[in-house]
Design a protein around this motif. Sequence first.
Motif, PDB file in Angstrom:
ATOM      1  N   LEU A  51       0.818  -1.233   0.143  1.00  0.00           N
ATOM      2  CA  LEU A  51       0.015  -0.208  -0.133  1.00  0.00           C
ATOM      3  C   LEU A  51       0.820   1.252   0.141  1.00  0.00           C
ATOM      4  O   LEU A  51       0.370   2.444  -0.249  1.00  0.00           O
ATOM      5  CB  LEU A  51      -1.021  -0.019   1.276  1.00  0.00           C
ATOM      6  N   GLU A  52       2.154   1.158   0.012  1.00  0.00           N
ATOM      7  CA  GLU A  52       3.071   2.217   0.171  1.00  0.00           C
ATOM      8  C   GLU A  52       2.910   3.400  -0.526  1.00  0.00           C
ATOM      9  O   GLU A  52       2.864   4.679  -0.479  1.00  0.00           O
ATOM     10  CB  GLU A  52       4.618   2.137   0.317  1.00  0.00           C
ATOM     11  N   ASN A  53       2.703   3.118  -2.003  1.00  0.00           N
ATOM     12  CA  ASN A  53       2.676   4.168  -2.974  1.00  0.00           C
ATOM     13  C   ASN A  53       1.319   4.574  -3.010  1.00  0.00           C
ATOM     14  O   ASN A  53       1.282   6.064  -3.141  1.00  0.00           O
ATOM     15  CB  ASN A  53       2.838   3.530  -4.483  1.00  0.00           C
ATOM     16  N   TYR A  54       0.501   3.930  -2.889  1.00  0.00           N
ATOM     17  CA  TYR A  54      -1.148   4.573  -2.631  1.00  0.00           C
ATOM     18  C   TYR A  54      -1.367   5.516  -1.526  1.00  0.00           C
ATOM     19  O   TYR A  54      -1.892   6.548  -1.580  1.00  0.00           O
ATOM     20  CB  TYR A  54      -1.987   3.332  -2.752  1.00  0.00           C
ATOM     21  N   VAL A  55      -0.616   5.154  -0.396  1.00  0.00           N
ATOM     22  CA  VAL A  55      -0.684   6.016   0.745  1.00  0.00           C
ATOM     23  C   VAL A  55      -0.007   7.266   0.678  1.00  0.00           C
ATOM     24  O   VAL A  55      -0.433   8.349   1.102  1.00  0.00           O
ATOM     25  CB  VAL A  55      -0.367   5.201   2.168  1.00  0.00           C
ATOM     26  N   ARG A  56       1.268   7.144  -0.070  1.00  0.00           N
ATOM     27  CA  ARG A  56       2.101   8.215   0.024  1.00  0.00           C
ATOM     28  C   ARG A  56       1.382   9.317  -0.943  1.00  0.00           C
ATOM     29  O   ARG A  56       1.438  10.401  -0.928  1.00  0.00           O
ATOM     30  CB  ARG A  56       3.244   7.826  -0.810  1.00  0.00           C
ATOM     31  N   ALA A  57       0.645   8.657  -2.062  1.00  0.00           N
ATOM     32  CA  ALA A  57      -0.003   9.672  -3.062  1.00  0.00           C
ATOM     33  C   ALA A  57      -1.402  10.346  -2.666  1.00  0.00           C
ATOM     34  O   ALA A  57      -1.923  11.000  -3.164  1.00  0.00           O
ATOM     35  CB  ALA A  57      -0.037   9.033  -4.305  1.00  0.00           C
ATOM     36  N   SER A  58      -1.774   9.539  -1.445  1.00  0.00           N
ATOM     37  CA  SER A  58      -3.428   9.725  -0.973  1.00  0.00           C
ATOM     38  C   SER A  58      -3.111  11.115  -0.066  1.00  0.00           C
ATOM     39  O   SER A  58      -2.304  11.504   0.409  1.00  0.00           O
ATOM     40  CB  SER A  58      -3.910   8.683  -0.395  1.00  0.00           C
ATOM     41  N   ARG A  59      -4.360  11.536   0.585  1.00  0.00           N
ATOM     42  CA  ARG A  59      -4.765  12.524   1.348  1.00  0.00           C
ATOM     43  C   ARG A  59      -5.467  11.971   2.538  1.00  0.00           C
ATOM     44  O   ARG A  59      -6.433  11.226   2.569  1.00  0.00           O
ATOM     45  CB  ARG A  59      -5.746  13.605   0.943  1.00  0.00           C
TER      46      ARG A  59
END
Length: 113
Positions: A51-59
């Motif tokens: 999930l790291e890339n998705y969490v980093r790109a999310s708010r």
Amino acid sequence: MAKKTLVQLVDDISGDPIGEGDGRTIRFAFDGAEYEIDLSNSNIEELSNALENYVRASRRVSGRRKAGGSQGRGSTAGDNETAAIREWAESQGLKVASRGRISADIVERYKNR
């Protein structure tokens, strides 16, 4: 007569028992639904990496805050710390604006480095 009830967590992926301190229940939400899953530390790391890339790109829209209360005026770090956080983030190849709010994810990663 005394009665003692013990709860044993079982990894929901592998089916293996989770020993004390070797895992925990993870809560997450996706597409409007909330979920819980019991995972061993190795499966927590695997989920986190996935999930790291998705969490980093999310708010972040809600969730727990670290103890210590609000920093005031909605800032995520004290003024004396923001320059250091920006410098660290840039050295890690993370995108951070030269002015304005620093994302909570970057501040948390800085504090947990």
